[in-house]
Scaffold this active site. Structure first.
Site, PDB file in Angstrom:
ATOM      1  N   ASP A 127      -1.916   6.581   6.226  1.00 19.44           N
ATOM      2  CA  ASP A 127      -3.000   5.799   5.638  1.00 19.44           C
ATOM      3  C   ASP A 127      -3.386   4.778   6.700  1.00 19.44           C
ATOM      4  O   ASP A 127      -2.665   3.806   6.908  1.00 19.44           O
ATOM      5  CB  ASP A 127      -2.509   5.120   4.353  1.00 19.44           C
ATOM      6  CG  ASP A 127      -3.547   4.156   3.764  1.00 19.44           C
ATOM      7  OD1 ASP A 127      -4.619   3.963   4.377  1.00 19.44           O
ATOM      8  OD2 ASP A 127      -3.259   3.587   2.692  1.00 19.44           O
TER       9      ASP A 127
ATOM     10  N   TRP B  10       0.820  -1.207   0.000  1.00 18.12           N
ATOM     11  CA  TRP B  10       0.000   0.000   0.000  1.00 18.12           C
ATOM     12  C   TRP B  10       0.855   1.258   0.000  1.00 18.12           C
ATOM     13  O   TRP B  10       0.581   2.196  -0.762  1.00 18.12           O
ATOM     14  CB  TRP B  10      -0.979  -0.007   1.166  1.00 18.12           C
ATOM     15  CG  TRP B  10      -2.065  -1.029   0.951  1.00 18.12           C
ATOM     16  CD1 TRP B  10      -2.283  -2.165   1.666  1.00 18.12           C
ATOM     17  CD2 TRP B  10      -3.055  -1.030  -0.099  1.00 18.12           C
ATOM     18  NE1 TRP B  10      -3.346  -2.864   1.144  1.00 18.12           N
ATOM     19  CE2 TRP B  10      -3.843  -2.184   0.060  1.00 18.12           C
ATOM     20  CE3 TRP B  10      -3.351  -0.161  -1.157  1.00 18.12           C
ATOM     21  CZ2 TRP B  10      -4.908  -2.501  -0.787  1.00 18.12           C
ATOM     22  CZ3 TRP B  10      -4.408  -0.474  -1.999  1.00 18.12           C
ATOM     23  CH2 TRP B  10      -5.171  -1.625  -1.810  1.00 18.12           C
TER      24      TRP B  10
ATOM     25  N   LYS C 200     -12.887  -1.496   5.763  1.00 17.68           N
ATOM     26  CA  LYS C 200     -12.193  -2.464   6.616  1.00 17.68           C
ATOM     27  C   LYS C 200     -12.775  -2.418   8.023  1.00 17.68           C
ATOM     28  O   LYS C 200     -13.192  -3.421   8.565  1.00 17.68           O
ATOM     29  CB  LYS C 200     -10.688  -2.182   6.672  1.00 17.68           C
ATOM     30  CG  LYS C 200     -10.025  -1.810   5.329  1.00 17.68           C
ATOM     31  CD  LYS C 200      -9.944  -2.939   4.360  1.00 17.68           C
ATOM     32  CE  LYS C 200      -9.523  -2.597   2.933  1.00 17.68           C
ATOM     33  NZ  LYS C 200      -8.318  -1.887   2.704  1.00 17.68           N
TER      34      LYS C 200
HETATM   35  C1  PLP Z   1      -7.789  -1.350   1.286  1.00 20.50           C
HETATM   36  C2  PLP Z   1      -6.712  -0.347   1.405  1.00 20.50           C
HETATM   37  C3  PLP Z   1      -6.576   0.718   0.497  1.00 20.50           C
HETATM   38  C4  PLP Z   1      -7.418   0.824  -0.744  1.00 20.50           C
HETATM   39  O1  PLP Z   1      -8.593   1.426  -0.577  1.00 20.50           O
HETATM   40  P1  PLP Z   1      -9.608   1.601  -1.796  1.00 20.50           P
HETATM   41  O2  PLP Z   1     -10.849   1.973  -1.068  1.00 20.50           O
HETATM   42  O3  PLP Z   1      -9.704   0.298  -2.536  1.00 20.50           O
HETATM   43  O4  PLP Z   1      -9.093   2.675  -2.658  1.00 20.50           O
HETATM   44  C5  PLP Z   1      -5.575   1.648   0.707  1.00 20.50           C
HETATM   45  N1  PLP Z   1      -4.730   1.532   1.751  1.00 20.50           N
HETATM   46  C6  PLP Z   1      -4.818   0.515   2.624  1.00 20.50           C
HETATM   47  C7  PLP Z   1      -3.849   0.427   3.753  1.00 20.50           C
HETATM   48  C8  PLP Z   1      -5.806  -0.457   2.485  1.00 20.50           C
HETATM   49  O5  PLP Z   1      -5.896  -1.469   3.358  1.00 20.50           O
END
Ligand code: PLP
Length: 368
Positions: A175, A101, A199
Site C-alpha cells: 500500500d 493502515w 496524497k
Molecule cells: C489515506 C490512506 C488510505 C485510505 O485511502 P482511502 O482513499 O480513504 O480509502 C489507505 N492507506 C494509506 C497508507 C493511506 O495513507
C-alpha cells in the site's frame, strides 16, 4: 498571490501550476468545446488524456512491461478487500502490521482469507520497523502485504523487503498511497502496488493499482466484476466509467513531475532529492530543538508524514492558531496519535518547510 502552505495528510496540496492549468482548461479542453467532465470516456479526447496519463506514469515510475496499470475506484480502503478477493484464492495471506493502515488492511482481509499477522511493531507504539529477518513468513501464503509508508504513524520502509531472499515465493503487495512517486519503486521486489490518489497524485476518487500480469485472473467467484483485476485490465480500466476528471488531474500532475529538476536529476529522482532535503530539514530542527520531539526510530522515519509533539502539550492550541495566522495550514496531528503532523508531499515546496521551521523556532523561543 501566493497561497498558504498546506500540510494536510490528505486530500493534500497540489501544485499551483496544475490547478491553474486545469482552471484555464475548465470550460474548453484543447478546443474541444467541452470540459473534461463533460466528455465521453470512450471518445477520442478522453482516450488521449488517459493514454498520456498512463504512459507518463509508466515512465516516471519505471514500471516494467509485465505490469499492468489500472485506474480503479474505492480508494485504499476498498483495496483492502479487493486485494484478497483477487489474490488470496481463499487461502493464507501474510500481513506485516506497522501502524493504523496496515492494521486496517489485515482486519479487512480476514473476511476473505486467513490473514495472518506475521510481524508487528505494536510493542513500540508503531515507532519502529520490525526486521524482515524476524517475520514469521507462512510457507503457503498467497501474498505478503505491507504498508510501505504509514501515513498516521510516520514510518516508512527505506528499502522494500526482498521476499525471495527471505525464502518466500509469495508476491509482495504494498500500500503505497502516501508515498507513491516520492521515490523510486523497486519493481523486482513487488507483485502489486496500490494507492489512493489524494496524497501524492491528484484528487480523491481514483485509485492506482499496478499489478504483475501473472497475478491477474485468480479472483474469487464472488468478486464484483468491476473489482476483478483481470476484467479491469482487459477493459483498459473502462469496464465501467472511470473517474475521468480525477484521471485528467493526475495526468497533469504526472506532466508536472516530468518537468521537475533538482541539480542533474529530473522527475521522480528530482522529487526524491527534494523530499530528502525537506524532511531532513524538519527532522534536524525537531531533534535539536529541545522543545519538540519526534518519537520514530531514525532508521524508518517517513519523508512524507512527520508527526511531532510539543514537550508542553498545553501549548498545542496556541501553536496551531499562530501557525494558521502565518499561512501554515492543517498541522494538527491525527486523533489517534495526537500532537502535530506535517505532511511534506511532492507538491510541498522547500519554502513551505522553511516557513514551518521558522514558525516552530520563533514559537519555541517565545515559550521556551
Ligand atoms: C489515506 C490512506 C488510505 C485510505 O485511502 P482511502 O482513499 O480513504 O480509502 C489507505 N492507506 C494509506 C497508507 C493511506 O495513507
Amino acid at each position: 498571490m501566493a497561497r498558504p502552505f498546506n500540510f494536510s495528510a490528505g486530500p493534500a496540496v497540489l501544485p499551483d501550476e496544475v490547478l491553474a492549468l486545469a482552471a484555464s482548461e475548465m470550460l474548453d479542453w484543447h478546443g474541444s468545446g467541452m470540459s473534461v467532465m463533460e466528455m465521453s470516456h470512450r471518445g477520442r479526447e478522453f482516450q488521449s488524456i488517459y493514454q498520456h496519463a498512463e504512459a507518463d506514469l509508466r515512465q516516471l515510475l519505471a514500471v516494467p512491461p509485465e505490469f499492468r496499470i489500472l485506474f480503479m475506484q474505492g480508494g485504499g480502503l476498498a483495496e483492502n478487500a479487493i486485494v484478497p478477493m483477487n489474490l488470496s484464492r481463499g487461502g493464507v495471506a501474510d500481513y506485516v502490521v506497522t501502524g493504523s493502515w496496515s492494521q486496517k488492511s489485515q482486519k479487512e482481509a480476514q473476511r476473505y482469507c486467513l490473514a495472518r499477522t506475521i510481524a508487528s511493531n505494536a510493542a513500540t507504539h508503531h515507532t519502529s520497523m520490525p526486521d524482515p529477518k524476524s517475520w514469521k513468513l507462512s510457507s503457503d501464503a498467497a501474498y505478503v502485504h505491507v504498508c510501505s509508508n504509514e501515513t498516521i504513524h510516520g514510518i516508512e520502509f527505506q528499502t522494500l523487503p526482498d521476499l525471495a531472499h527471505l525464502g518466500s515465493k509469495a508476491p509482495l503487495v504494498i500500500d503505497f498511497s502516501s508515498h507513491v512517486l516520492s521515490r523510486a519503486t523497486d519493481w523486482s521486489r513487488v507483485g502489486l502496488a496500490y494507492g489512493g490518489a489524494q496524497k501524492n497524485i491528484g484528487p480523491a476518487g481514483v485509485t492506482l493499482v499496478i499489478v504483475r500480469e501473472d497475478l491477474l485472473g485468480h479472483a474469487l467467484p464472488t468478486c464484483p466484476s468491476a473489482f476483478d483485476y483481470r476484467v479491469v485490465a482487459d477493459n483498459e480500466s473502462m469496464f465501467n466509467t472511470p473517474p475521468t476528471y480525477a484521471i485528467y488531474i493526475a495526468g497533469l500532475v504526472f506532466q508536472w513531475i516530468k518537468g521537475q529538476t533538482e541539480g542533474s536529476a529530473t522527475g521522480v529522482a528530482a522529487l526524491e532529492a527534494r523530499n530528502i532535503a525537506k524532511s531532513s530539514m524538519l527532522y534536524d530542527y525537531i531533534d535539536g530543538s529541545g522543545f519538540y520531539v519526534n518519537k520514530v526510530d531514525k532508521a524508518c522515519r517517513s519523508r512524507m508524514n512527520i508527526p511531532f509533539f510539543l514537550n508542553d502539550e498545553s501549548l498545542n492550541d496556541a501553536f496551531l492558531t499562530e501557525a494558521r495566522a502565518k499561512g501554515l495550514l492543517q498541522l494538527k496531528g491525527h486523533k489517534s496519535v495526537g500532537g502535530m503532523r506535517a505532511s511534506l508531499y511532492n507538491a510541498m515546496p522547500i519554502a513551505g518547510v522553511e516557513a514551518l521551521v521558522s514558525h516552530m523556532r520563533e514559537f519555541a523561543t517565545r515559550h521556551g
